[in-house]
Design a protein around this motif. Structure first.
Motif, PDB file in Angstrom:
ATOM      1  N   VAL A 148      13.678 -12.733 -14.173  1.00  0.00           N
ATOM      2  CA  VAL A 148      12.701 -11.386 -13.858  1.00  0.00           C
ATOM      3  C   VAL A 148      12.144 -11.021 -15.764  1.00  0.00           C
ATOM      4  O   VAL A 148      11.173 -10.502 -15.482  1.00  0.00           O
ATOM      5  CB  VAL A 148      13.863 -10.681 -12.838  1.00  0.00           C
ATOM      6  N   GLY A 149      13.310 -11.802 -16.401  1.00  0.00           N
ATOM      7  CA  GLY A 149      12.908 -10.900 -17.879  1.00  0.00           C
ATOM      8  C   GLY A 149      13.441  -9.412 -17.459  1.00  0.00           C
ATOM      9  O   GLY A 149      12.020  -9.212 -18.692  1.00  0.00           O
ATOM     10  N   ILE A 150      13.736  -9.141 -17.960  1.00  0.00           N
ATOM     11  CA  ILE A 150      14.137  -7.315 -18.077  1.00  0.00           C
ATOM     12  C   ILE A 150      14.930  -7.819 -19.123  1.00  0.00           C
ATOM     13  O   ILE A 150      15.859  -7.405 -19.410  1.00  0.00           O
ATOM     14  CB  ILE A 150      14.668  -7.400 -16.793  1.00  0.00           C
ATOM     15  N   ALA A 163       3.339  -7.023 -26.755  1.00  0.00           N
ATOM     16  CA  ALA A 163       4.208  -7.923 -26.593  1.00  0.00           C
ATOM     17  C   ALA A 163       5.300  -7.700 -27.416  1.00  0.00           C
ATOM     18  O   ALA A 163       6.408  -8.634 -26.518  1.00  0.00           O
ATOM     19  CB  ALA A 163       3.639  -9.004 -25.577  1.00  0.00           C
ATOM     20  N   TYR A 209       8.374  -3.492 -24.809  1.00  0.00           N
ATOM     21  CA  TYR A 209       6.964  -4.232 -24.160  1.00  0.00           C
ATOM     22  C   TYR A 209       7.525  -4.104 -22.081  1.00  0.00           C
ATOM     23  O   TYR A 209       6.817  -4.231 -21.595  1.00  0.00           O
ATOM     24  CB  TYR A 209       7.009  -5.508 -24.377  1.00  0.00           C
ATOM     25  N   PHE A 210       8.893  -4.948 -22.377  1.00  0.00           N
ATOM     26  CA  PHE A 210       8.826  -4.557 -20.999  1.00  0.00           C
ATOM     27  C   PHE A 210       8.725  -3.545 -19.725  1.00  0.00           C
ATOM     28  O   PHE A 210       8.882  -3.778 -18.766  1.00  0.00           O
ATOM     29  CB  PHE A 210      10.530  -5.077 -20.465  1.00  0.00           C
ATOM     30  N   ALA A 267       4.878  -2.714 -19.094  1.00  0.00           N
ATOM     31  CA  ALA A 267       3.713  -3.826 -18.731  1.00  0.00           C
ATOM     32  C   ALA A 267       4.816  -3.282 -16.770  1.00  0.00           C
ATOM     33  O   ALA A 267       3.784  -3.561 -16.043  1.00  0.00           O
ATOM     34  CB  ALA A 267       4.560  -5.350 -18.664  1.00  0.00           C
ATOM     35  N   GLN A 273       2.321  -2.140 -14.114  1.00  0.00           N
ATOM     36  CA  GLN A 273       2.591  -1.958 -12.874  1.00  0.00           C
ATOM     37  C   GLN A 273       2.640  -1.459 -11.493  1.00  0.00           C
ATOM     38  O   GLN A 273       2.314  -1.345 -10.608  1.00  0.00           O
ATOM     39  CB  GLN A 273       2.844  -3.844 -12.767  1.00  0.00           C
ATOM     40  N   GLU A 279      -3.641  -0.710 -15.551  1.00  0.00           N
ATOM     41  CA  GLU A 279      -4.379  -0.972 -16.903  1.00  0.00           C
ATOM     42  C   GLU A 279      -3.249  -0.530 -17.939  1.00  0.00           C
ATOM     43  O   GLU A 279      -3.152  -0.358 -18.338  1.00  0.00           O
ATOM     44  CB  GLU A 279      -5.231  -1.392 -17.304  1.00  0.00           C
ATOM     45  N   LEU A 280      -2.163  -1.638 -18.457  1.00  0.00           N
ATOM     46  CA  LEU A 280      -1.570  -1.849 -20.197  1.00  0.00           C
ATOM     47  C   LEU A 280      -2.999  -2.329 -20.458  1.00  0.00           C
ATOM     48  O   LEU A 280      -2.829  -3.545 -20.969  1.00  0.00           O
ATOM     49  CB  LEU A 280      -0.458  -3.626 -19.822  1.00  0.00           C
ATOM     50  N   VAL A 281      -3.197  -1.987 -21.494  1.00  0.00           N
ATOM     51  CA  VAL A 281      -3.973  -1.676 -22.809  1.00  0.00           C
ATOM     52  C   VAL A 281      -3.365  -2.205 -23.648  1.00  0.00           C
ATOM     53  O   VAL A 281      -1.807  -1.423 -24.355  1.00  0.00           O
ATOM     54  CB  VAL A 281      -5.314  -0.648 -22.864  1.00  0.00           C
TER      55      VAL A 281
END
Lengths: 314, 436
Positions: B49-51, B224, B229-230, B233, B237, B242-244
């Motif tokens: 899951v990329g945590i 990123a 960063y995780f 995001a 979500q 929006e993630l800007v």
């Protein structure tokens, strides 16, 4: 949606498609290398393929000799060559990671796992057999990614930009692969001639089109039949007509106030193929047509970037 | 000092504390092989899951998994209720303090806090003087670090009022526990945490500029490659916003817009995960590539809400920390519910004398330092180190505070060698909005 998000989605799908195209190519050559064929034919096919993909210079910077093993490794797992399958999978994953919040979790997990597994597989591979297995696996992962995309993503802008990336990349790849065999497609070449069946069957296999060709033409492989099938057939999923049709329709779905000209050009590229006949192509010469097509596709890519995404060079 | 730390799970009598009893029974009945398998499963899932969090200064692509342990920290409801009340009280006072120092400065005039402690603090932002922020709230999202000392008493270790992170790991850890051990959730009554993103979104919308009917919220990330960063995001979500990055935003006519595929779109609230210094290259660090030129102008004009506000760092500085109990009395007229860790301020002669006499037993911290820099841990330091630090203290005592060496409470944790006690702390997140 954010322009940067659209940009990452577009490049994510371009890279995964590019990885698949390369995997198909490597797979076809790898299979051929197992047959009792002349090494010369195989090497010449690899050489013209690298030229068509514009990676020959990068290759020469690293190696002098062209042997099937060296070239296939270069295209597949070379960590320093930014265009290798491995690095395409990494780039697809990095683009996905930059917008992971805009992806369905299934799609993100598929791309993330693909990269993690690819890294692990290439680290421990040792023989040419592994190359065959690896590219087979890459194709499966690409199929899976596409299935997850279609099966889980909302049909909104994200989806359309993802699809635009896929089909621009695919059209570009099909055209380049044809370019690699363009000597047989020169104007005035004998349309009935049957040149080296070896190279042409590699091409067909790498586009999943070998069986289809047999079914459609029920005859020996001739370059002009192959070209017709890969350029003008609407029902061939990797043909130029099919790809431009998809690009055009997805582009229409995301149109904005400044994209009118871009849309028109996409429509024009598509219309020329839609209403085009093989006779017209051969009289001008297929190679000239392919070159122009590739230029128009590149122009379209730049225009899409300017109108919707992060402009090239920004 | 030499006191044994408080064990969260097992009382000094050797018996599990009441609120851990059922868990301990369950744990004793789990075959070791099954626990090992569950932990491996958790690792594989987190990877997939990329945590992860990025580790700076290492080879690209170095991402570590978040730490996860299958032994939970159990807080009984009555302890949490008291903590919750105390945390709200503390953050309310901190917000009142920040508003005050950027307006009338009553607390400075009253002499409770020396004015130079605040006004000469590098985290004090003169640009914020007199600026009205929606609801008078500055620290919309606060992370207050709580420890338990050897007597079992909760204390605040520090306040984090700038861009505290970690909440996503709590949510993901909880989700993983539910996935691995659903039976634990049916045998315990566990207060839910997974509505945090909803509460956060409501909170952010509540502080939009006045008159905005349907506020547009965005999360601003450095990108990123940032270690958190995780989380950026994840929160964007989960909130559906929006993630800007800075490059996605621009300021026109004192309003902030995002660049979208359909043209510019107005933004009303920015949940920023970028430090003050990098927010606006026109106002702060000119070399910042992460920020948005003109953002401060739009902010001062009241066209955009930035959460947390600019200039909150002045309230979570170590030199201000000792005054928080006073703030609670001053602004709220209440007695503090959660105590501070006892702190000597070396600018006071009597504190300085005591600390110099007891250096080997104390922890001395530089007031503006962070992350263990400029810090002396007396019991672990050599005679030479103590002597060197003593000279620095004597030269500029006002730059230091000192605290007793804390024996942080422990909880059994899976380590290499099996279950072993490990020190723990707690970071509750405290949200403050207009409906409050």
């Amino acid at each position: 949606m954010l322009s940067r998000t659209a940009d990452h989605l577009y490049w994510m799908s371009r890279y995964i498609e590019r990885a698949e195209c390369l995997a198909r190519l490597v797979d076809a050559h790898y299979r051929m290398s197992l047959l009792p064929h002349s090494t010369e034919a195989l090497e010449s096919s690899l050489r013209s393929t690298m030229v068509a993909l514009r990676v020959d210079r990068a290759y020469r910077e690293k190696r002098e000799k062209i042997t099937p093993r060296l070239v296939l490794d270069f295209l597949t797992v070379d960590r320093e060559f930014s265009g290798s399958i491995l690095n395409c999978l990494r780039a697809a994953r990095e683009n996905a990671r930059a917008v992971r919040g805009s992806l369905t979790s299934e799609l993100w997990e598929t791309l993330n796992a693909t990269w993690l597994d690819a890294r692990a597989m290439t680290a421990r591979r040792s023989s040419a057999t592994d190359t065959g297995q690896f590219v087979e696996w890459v194709k499966e992962r690409s199929h899976l990614t596409r299935g997850v995309t279609i099966g889980t993503m909302m049909r909104d802008e994200s989806f359309h930009f993802t699809r635009i990336g896929t089909f621009l990349e695919r059209g570009d790849n099909t055209a380049r692969l044809l370019t690699a065999h363009q000597e047989d497609l020169m104007p005035g070449a004998d349309a009935e001639a049957v040149p080296d069946p070896f190279e042409w069957s590699v091409l067909l296999r790498s586009l999943s089109a070998f069986e289809v060709y047999r079914k459609l033409y029920r005859s020996v492989i001739t370059p002009f039949n192959v070209a017709e099938m890969l350029i003008l057939r609407d029902d061939m999923p990797r043909s130029l007509l099919r790809c431009t049709k998809e690009v055009y329709s997805n582009l229409q779905s995301v149109a904005n106030h400044q994209s009118t000209e871009t849309e028109r050009r996409a429509g024009e590229i598509h219309a020329r193929l839609h209403f085009g006949r093989m006779e017209d192509l051969t009289s001008r010469g297929v190679p000239a047509f392919l070159e122009e097509f590739l230029n128009r596709l590149a122009d379209l890519g730049d225009r899409i970037a300017t109108d919707f995404l992060v402009p090239v060079g920004a | 000092m030499a006191e044994a730390p408080y064990n969260e799970m097992i009382a000094s009598s050797g018996v599990e504390r009441g609120h851990y009893r059922r868990y301990a029974e369950w744990l004793a009945n789990q075959p070791a092989s099954q626990l090992a398998q569950k932990r491996a499963e958790a690792d594989a899932l987190f990877h997939r899951v990329g945590i992860t969090f990025a580790v700076y200064g290492q080879e690209e692509g170095t991402e570590r998994l978040i730490p996860f342990d299958i032994v939970p920290r159990v807080l009984p409801a009555d302890e949490w209720t008291r903590l919750e009340t105390g945390l709200k009280q503390r953050v309310r006072a901190l917000n009142a303090f920040i508003h005050d120092i950027y307006h009338d400065q009553a607390i400075l005039k009253s002499g409770i806090i020396p004015a130079e402690q605040v006004l000469c603090n590098p985290q004090y932002r003169p640009e914020m003087q007199g600026v009205e922020v929606p609801g008078g709230i500055y620290a919309h999202i606060a992370g207050i670090d709580i420890v338990r000392d050897d007597t079992g008493e909760f204390r605040v270790l520090e306040d984090n009022l700038r861009v505290p992170s970690g909440v996503s790991y709590m949510l993901e850890n909880r989700k993983m526990m539910m996935r691995l051990f659903p039976e634990l959730f049916s045998s315990h009554r566990i207060a839910p945490v997974d509505h945090y993103p909803d509460v956060l979104l409501e909170n952010l919308r509540s502080v939009a500029p006045t008159g905005v009917a349907d506020p547009m919220v965005a999360v601003l990330t450095p990108g990123a490659n940032n270690s958190a960063y995780f989380e950026h995001a994840f929160l964007a979500q989960q909130m559906g916003v929006e993630l800007v990055e800075g490059q996605d935003l621009f300021v026109r006519d004192e309003s902030v817009f995002m660049r979208t595929t359909q043209g510019p779109q107005r933004v009303d609230v920015i949940y920023r995960r970028i430090d003050d210094d990098f927010l606006d290259p026109l106002a702060f660090r000119p070399d910042s590539m992460l920020g948005v030129p003109g953002l401060l102008t739009a902010y001062r004009a009241g066209r955009i809400t930035i959460a947390n506000a600019i200039g909150t760092g002045v309230a979570d500085d170590k030199s201000i920390y000792p005054f928080v109990p006073e703030m609670i009395r001053f602004y709220l007229g209440q007695a503090p519910i959660i105590a501070n860790v006892h702190t000597w301020q070396l600018r006071r002669p009597e504190d300085l004398d005591y600390v110099l006499a007891n250096l080997p037993d104390l922890v001395v911290k530089e007031v503006h330092g962070a992350g263990g820099y400029g810090m002396l841990i007396g019991p672990a330091a050599s005679k030479e180190e103590i002597a060197a630090f003593r000279r620095q203290i004597i030269a500029t005592p006002e730059r230091y505070i000192a605290q007793p060496t804390l024996a942080l409470s422990t909880c059994p944790t899976f380590a290499e060698s099996g279950l072993a006690p490990r020190h723990i702390d707690l970071r509750p997140f405290v949200l403050s909005g207009r409906a409050d």
